[in-house]
Motif scaffolding. Sequence first.
Motif, short mmCIF file in Angstrom:
data_model
loop_
_atom_site.label_atom_id
_atom_site.label_comp_id
_atom_site.label_asym_id
_atom_site.label_seq_id
_atom_site.Cartn_x
_atom_site.Cartn_y
_atom_site.Cartn_z
N SER A 1 -43.27 11.57 24.26
CA SER A 1 -42.14 10.88 23.69
C SER A 1 -41.75 9.69 24.56
N GLN A 2 -41.30 8.61 23.90
CA GLN A 2 -40.96 7.40 24.64
C GLN A 2 -39.71 7.63 25.45
N PRO A 3 -39.73 7.24 26.72
CA PRO A 3 -38.56 7.44 27.56
C PRO A 3 -37.44 6.47 27.24
N ASP B 1 -43.17 11.09 31.09
CA ASP B 1 -42.39 10.03 30.45
C ASP B 1 -42.42 8.75 31.28
N ALA C 1 -40.77 19.56 28.02
CA ALA C 1 -40.29 18.53 27.09
C ALA C 1 -39.64 19.17 25.88
N ASN D 1 -42.65 17.01 32.90
CA ASN D 1 -42.42 16.24 31.68
C ASN D 1 -41.73 14.91 32.00
N TYR E 1 -45.66 7.10 30.79
CA TYR E 1 -45.72 6.40 29.50
C TYR E 1 -45.12 5.00 29.66
#
Length: 203
Positions: free
Chosen positions: A11-13, A56, A193, A52, A59
Amino acid sequence: MLNMGSGKGVSQPAPGVLAAGNSGMRAPGPAPAPVPPAVASTAPGAKVWPGNVLQDINYEIRMQIAARPFPRQQLEKRARTGDLVALTALGYGIGGGDAGIKQPKAGMQWLEKAAAKDFPIAQTYLAELLMVKGDPASLKRAGVLLDAASQAGYSPAHAYKFDLARRTGAPPQDAARHLQDAFMGLMKDYQGAAKDLMQPPKK
């Protein structure tokens, strides 16, 4: 070369960057989101990050590297302040050539700065570039960096340890153990997450 640290599927931070220092905050950016601080492990001075959270942050690093045109000037400005995301994105982006510019020596110098701050993502990417060099001294240093990164909670480092074990002729059972550790670590990261997503919103 394995690239288990790509952060794909994560998932996008929240916007912002991981700033250096003891604040443990992402800044600047609208409504900066706190990054859970690394917690002390049993080894003196060693720290463990939530896996997690590292995924992120990775990412965010990969998004910086993939940006076109590559924001080198902006990253250099941030990197000079000690920003770990900028140091790592700049170092790996130009060091490995993913940014469309390949300058291994300069890239490794930036990564060294982030790795020296015990940042496990930078330690892992620096180890990858050392493994590409392939000489015995570089492989030995890569092993030390990957040990530190995996102990700090960065699961992809185990996958790189698998690759390193194969390159250095380690017994097959050792290589298999590293691969198993990588999969187990990633499962734990995704569980973390999912747990975060299930938390009720803070009032």
